[in-house]
Motif scaffolding. Sequence first.
Motif, mmCIF file in Angstrom:
data_model
loop_
_atom_site.group_PDB
_atom_site.id
_atom_site.type_symbol
_atom_site.label_atom_id
_atom_site.label_comp_id
_atom_site.label_asym_id
_atom_site.label_seq_id
_atom_site.Cartn_x
_atom_site.Cartn_y
_atom_site.Cartn_z
ATOM 1 N N LYS A 194 21.501 -20.187 4.934
ATOM 2 C CA LYS A 194 21.068 -19.446 6.123
ATOM 3 C C LYS A 194 21.975 -19.848 7.272
ATOM 4 O O LYS A 194 22.208 -21.037 7.512
ATOM 5 N N ILE A 195 22.491 -18.816 7.982
ATOM 6 C CA ILE A 195 23.397 -19.073 9.097
ATOM 7 C C ILE A 195 22.784 -18.471 10.363
ATOM 8 O O ILE A 195 22.564 -17.262 10.436
ATOM 9 N N ASN A 235 19.816 -14.804 20.108
ATOM 10 C CA ASN A 235 18.518 -14.119 20.013
ATOM 11 C C ASN A 235 17.824 -14.359 18.675
ATOM 12 O O ASN A 235 17.091 -13.508 18.177
ATOM 13 N N ASP A 236 18.101 -15.531 18.076
ATOM 14 C CA ASP A 236 17.489 -15.918 16.790
ATOM 15 C C ASP A 236 17.894 -14.993 15.650
ATOM 16 O O ASP A 236 17.124 -14.802 14.694
ATOM 17 N N GLY A 237 19.080 -14.412 15.747
ATOM 18 C CA GLY A 237 19.588 -13.637 14.620
ATOM 19 C C GLY A 237 20.076 -14.545 13.515
ATOM 20 O O GLY A 237 20.425 -15.708 13.761
ATOM 21 N N GLN A 238 20.113 -14.060 12.275
ATOM 22 C CA GLN A 238 20.525 -14.931 11.171
ATOM 23 C C GLN A 238 21.095 -14.114 10.008
ATOM 24 O O GLN A 238 20.731 -12.962 9.794
ATOM 25 N N PHE A 239 22.017 -14.757 9.302
ATOM 26 C CA PHE A 239 22.528 -14.252 8.027
ATOM 27 C C PHE A 239 21.959 -15.130 6.919
ATOM 28 O O PHE A 239 22.012 -16.372 7.022
ATOM 29 N N ILE A 240 21.421 -14.511 5.866
ATOM 30 C CA ILE A 240 21.000 -15.243 4.677
ATOM 31 C C ILE A 240 21.872 -14.751 3.531
ATOM 32 O O ILE A 240 21.823 -13.564 3.166
ATOM 33 N N LEU A 241 22.688 -15.652 2.977
ATOM 34 C CA LEU A 241 23.671 -15.290 1.960
ATOM 35 C C LEU A 241 23.310 -15.933 0.626
ATOM 36 O O LEU A 241 22.915 -17.111 0.570
ATOM 37 N N HIS A 242 23.485 -15.153 -0.443
ATOM 38 C CA HIS A 242 23.118 -15.590 -1.797
ATOM 39 C C HIS A 242 24.203 -15.103 -2.749
ATOM 40 O O HIS A 242 24.809 -14.058 -2.532
ATOM 41 N N THR A 243 24.470 -15.854 -3.827
ATOM 42 C CA THR A 243 25.608 -15.507 -4.699
ATOM 43 C C THR A 243 25.205 -15.106 -6.118
ATOM 44 O O THR A 243 26.073 -15.019 -6.990
ATOM 45 N N ASN A 244 23.935 -14.877 -6.376
ATOM 46 C CA ASN A 244 23.516 -14.457 -7.725
ATOM 47 C C ASN A 244 22.668 -13.193 -7.638
ATOM 48 O O ASN A 244 21.441 -13.241 -7.746
ATOM 49 N N PRO A 245 23.285 -12.021 -7.442
ATOM 50 C CA PRO A 245 22.499 -10.783 -7.285
ATOM 51 C C PRO A 245 21.743 -10.386 -8.551
ATOM 52 O O PRO A 245 20.765 -9.654 -8.471
ATOM 53 N N PHE A 246 22.168 -10.896 -9.715
ATOM 54 C CA PHE A 246 21.462 -10.541 -10.956
ATOM 55 C C PHE A 246 20.032 -11.062 -10.972
ATOM 56 O O PHE A 246 19.197 -10.572 -11.728
ATOM 57 N N ALA A 247 19.739 -12.047 -10.140
ATOM 58 C CA ALA A 247 18.378 -12.595 -10.089
ATOM 59 C C ALA A 247 17.374 -11.564 -9.596
ATOM 60 O O ALA A 247 16.163 -11.702 -9.849
ATOM 61 N N PHE A 248 17.845 -10.497 -8.932
ATOM 62 C CA PHE A 248 16.941 -9.485 -8.379
ATOM 63 C C PHE A 248 16.894 -8.218 -9.231
ATOM 64 O O PHE A 248 16.280 -7.234 -8.819
ATOM 65 N N THR A 249 17.516 -8.231 -10.380
ATOM 66 C CA THR A 249 17.523 -7.047 -11.245
ATOM 67 C C THR A 249 16.255 -6.971 -12.079
ATOM 68 O O THR A 249 15.515 -7.958 -12.223
ATOM 69 N N ASN A 250 16.027 -5.809 -12.638
ATOM 70 C CA ASN A 250 14.842 -5.587 -13.479
ATOM 71 C C ASN A 250 14.795 -6.572 -14.640
ATOM 72 O O ASN A 250 13.715 -7.016 -15.045
#
Length: 403
Positions: A199-200, A205-220
Amino acid sequence: MDKRSKIALYIIGAVIVFIMIAEIVKPQPLNWRDSFSAADKIPLGCYVLFNELETFTDEEVIASEESIYQYLKKVDHTSPKTLMFINNRIYFDSEESNALIDFVEQGNTVFISSIYHYGNVLDSLNVSVERQYANIYRKEAENKFTSPSLKANNRIFKDVVENSHFVSVDSLNTTILGTITTKTEDDNDNFETNPNLIKIDYGDNDGQFILHTNPFAFTNYHLLNDKEDYAATVLSYLPKQQIIWDNNYKSGRKVITSPLRYILENQALKWAFYISMFGLILFVIFRGKRTQRIIPVINKLDNATVDFTRTIGELYYQHGDFTNIIEKKIQYFLEFVRTKYYLDTNQLNPSFIEKLAVKSSNTKEDAKTLVDYLVFLKSKKQHTEQELIELNKKIEHFTKHKL
């Protein structure tokens, strides 16, 4: 066609029908294409996740179908929102990167889960990603959370896994939320751990980037195979606010493949095209009803009497039946005299000759010569070709004055 040939054709036809039925009913191979689309129910689609996003927000989930630069110009900025990107690769050009950074600076959240991260966004965040290239078949990897209270939601991904990780981050503004642990390449049961969820904080204004490197974890595939707790925990770091789901930066994005793609993608051109087609159809319908059909030209029937007579005469002549032809010519000539000059032809005597000469404008000698030759020919039973020719000459000579 004989009986054997028919049987062979029936057999060939039956084989073709059987092959067609077999092709139709055979199981279709599973589609393992990278998609990440909300509409795809294939293993690597995100149909399940998209339909479960409502549990992470109290507001309606919005789907964006256009580039982020175009979408963010018309989005409502009165309340904070979360923008989600999930795909095997994400690239933003300079305009899109600037729009995304401005969006976060206004107090919004951007979540990106991707193997490859390209563009100016990562450069602005001082983040770099490394991907594991060593093996075609990825080593199993344990995806863990740094918080000890979330240990129960750690998962080991043994297949359909991507072991990308962050190799450098801005430690002043970055919080590591999760890591990935894999075996090293030396095969000595050594393990290495690297961050894969960060999390960056960005802006004032309390904005943030949340970055993740395993998109397959969200697949069906993984959500339906005991990995749903891991995906839910990753998404639990998102603020409880309206979610905007990106449906444009997808490998499985539905695109128009028609040659009319440029026209159909432009709203004004698309409606102009539809209206033109509709008008053309109406024109064809009404034009076809109101235009009179072309009246076909019917030619006059040909008078075939002369041709028929000529054919019959040639037939008699070829068979050498000169007597029959002479009789027909005499009958025709006498009929002509009766209908043209109203003379009785029963008696071909001197009185008839005088009347015929007067009415036909011929001399008495010519009329007598012709009539005497007719009488001579009628007295004979057999005739020669020469007599037929002579008769024809005398009649033509007599009729040259247009009787």
